[in-house]
Scaffold this motif. Structure first.
Motif, short mmCIF file in Angstrom:
data_model
loop_
_atom_site.label_atom_id
_atom_site.label_comp_id
_atom_site.label_asym_id
_atom_site.label_seq_id
_atom_site.Cartn_x
_atom_site.Cartn_y
_atom_site.Cartn_z
N SER A 1 -5.47 2.76 -8.03
CA SER A 1 -6.40 3.41 -7.12
C SER A 1 -7.82 3.32 -7.68
CB SER A 1 -6.04 4.89 -6.92
OG SER A 1 -7.00 5.53 -6.09
N ARG B 1 -9.33 0.71 0.66
CA ARG B 1 -8.14 0.42 -0.14
C ARG B 1 -7.59 -0.97 0.18
NH1 ARG B 1 -2.71 2.07 1.05
NH2 ARG B 1 -3.36 1.62 3.19
N GLY C 1 0.75 -1.24 0.00
CA GLY C 1 0.00 0.00 0.00
C GLY C 1 0.78 1.29 0.00
N ALA D 1 -4.66 5.07 -1.55
CA ALA D 1 -5.96 5.60 -1.13
C ALA D 1 -6.10 7.07 -1.50
CB ALA D 1 -6.13 5.42 0.38
#
Length: 368
Positions: free
Chosen positions: A199, A215, A148, A173
């Motif tokens: 995304s 996310r 992430g 995110a």
């Protein structure tokens, strides 16, 4: 400009940008009307929506949509909708797949076999090394490493994959025109060159706390399995792991010291059924046949210490210096060595990367 004359992708973007129109309602509208063009063209006949949402559907912000389309007008930028043949099959299987994905980089990677690697944003030195080494080894064996882009474990997982010349995907995110955290700007550029950024949020989206848990379902949903390196009992990493379990994906956890708060999340996952792993090969044994990947021909391992032999005073020091932090005065007391000798050896070992100093005059081993 009438919706019927808009490019199909433009219609998807137009609906996504309607203020107050969330993903659940958007999904329902698309199921009822078949396509974004139909939703826009039949806006006069829609019901069960607030006036704000109805007004946004009837009067889309085509100027903003055109700006988004201009951003997409590059070879390495894509918008993949759920009806696109390039949409990743594993992600399509989850209960709430994103209706569209913005991708920058190699879009084909989304459909390749992936392992999610996540963990604490403030890991121990040992945790950082573990995430880096596992990711480097597994990426060199053919798995794409997905994470992430956060500080801590996420960042070093991406770096490990890149160092192996492997592939990595960062699911973020924010909009893809923004990098969060800013310190990972250069890392994000490297990922675009050697992997992909992904995304579900439109361009211009700023980081907000409520966006990160959603996310996380994409990180686990893209992947065959999720590896948790270090995690506190209440952390986003555990959210990702539990989402992976709900998605019927493998969950792997690395155990740690009972004295390390960042081990407790991993231990709880193991109690809940996650697979305990001690080496990267443990993961390949589980996923290798399915993903058609194997151990690299030349194993990548953390090097054991080098320029000196583990004998004499060093051997004595290592008998009392473990992977749990220990104060230097306790180390001197337990080893029976002089303070000058211990300080000198710790300095050398720290320079060689085998020992890390922590706040409060504590030391911990980071090598084998």
């Amino acid at each position: 400009m009438k919706a019927g004359k808009q490019d199909k992708i433009a219609c998807w973007i137009a609906l996504q940008r309607v203020p107050g129109l969330g993903p659940v309602t958007l999904t329902r509208l698309l199921q009822q009307h078949g396509s974004p063009e139909s939703v826009l063209n039949q806006s006069r006949h829609l019901s069960g929506l607030s006036e704000k949402v109805l007004d946004g559907i009837r009067h889309p912000d085509w100027q903003q949509v055109e700006a988004d389309m201009a951003w997409l007008d590059h070879d390495d930028r894509h918008l993949i909708t759920i009806e696109d043949k390039r949409y990743p099959p594993l992600l399509r299987e989850i209960t709430d797949p994103p209706m569209m994905l913005y991708v920058q980089g190699d879009v084909s990677l989304l459909s390749q076999w992936q392992l999610a690697v996540v963990g604490s944003r403030s890991p121990t030195p040992s945790g950082r090394n573990t995430a880096y080494d596992f990711s480097r080894y597994l990426a060199s064996g053919g798995l794409t490493i997905t994470s992430g882009l956060a500080t801590g474990i996420d960042g070093v997982a991406h770096q490990g994959a890149l160092a192996a010349g492997g592939k990595t995907i960062a699911v973020v995110a924010t909009g893809l025109d923004r990098v969060y955290p800013a310190q990972h700007r250069e890392l994000a550029h490297q990922i675009v060159e050697q992997g992909a950024m992904v995304s579900e949020y439109p361009l211009g989206t700023s980081p907000r706390p409520e966006l990160f848990p959603r996310r996380n379902r994409i990180i686990s949903g893209l992947s065959l399995g999720t590896l948790i390196v270090e995690a506190a009992l209440k952390s986003g990493s555990l959210i990702t792991a539990r989402m992976a379990m709900e998605q019927a994906r493998e969950v792997f956890a690395i155990p740690g010291s009972i004295h390390n708060p960042l081990s407790r999340g991993c231990h709880e996952l193991i109690r809940e059924g996650a697979k305990l792993v001690e080496t990267a090969d443990d993961i390949l044994e589980e996923l290798g046949a399915l993903a058609r990947v194997s151990a690299p021909e030349t194993e990548i391992e953390a090097e054991a210490s080098s320029s000196h032999e583990k004998d004499g005073d060093y051997r004595i020091l290592f008998e009392h210096l473990g992977f749990d932090p220990i104060p230097i005065d306790k180390l001197i007391e337990n080893s029976g060595l002089t303070a000058d000798a211990v300080s000198s050896m710790l300095l050398l070992l720290e320079l060689e990367g085998e020992v890390t100093s922590l706040p409060g005059g504590r030391y911990v081993r980071t090598g084998l």
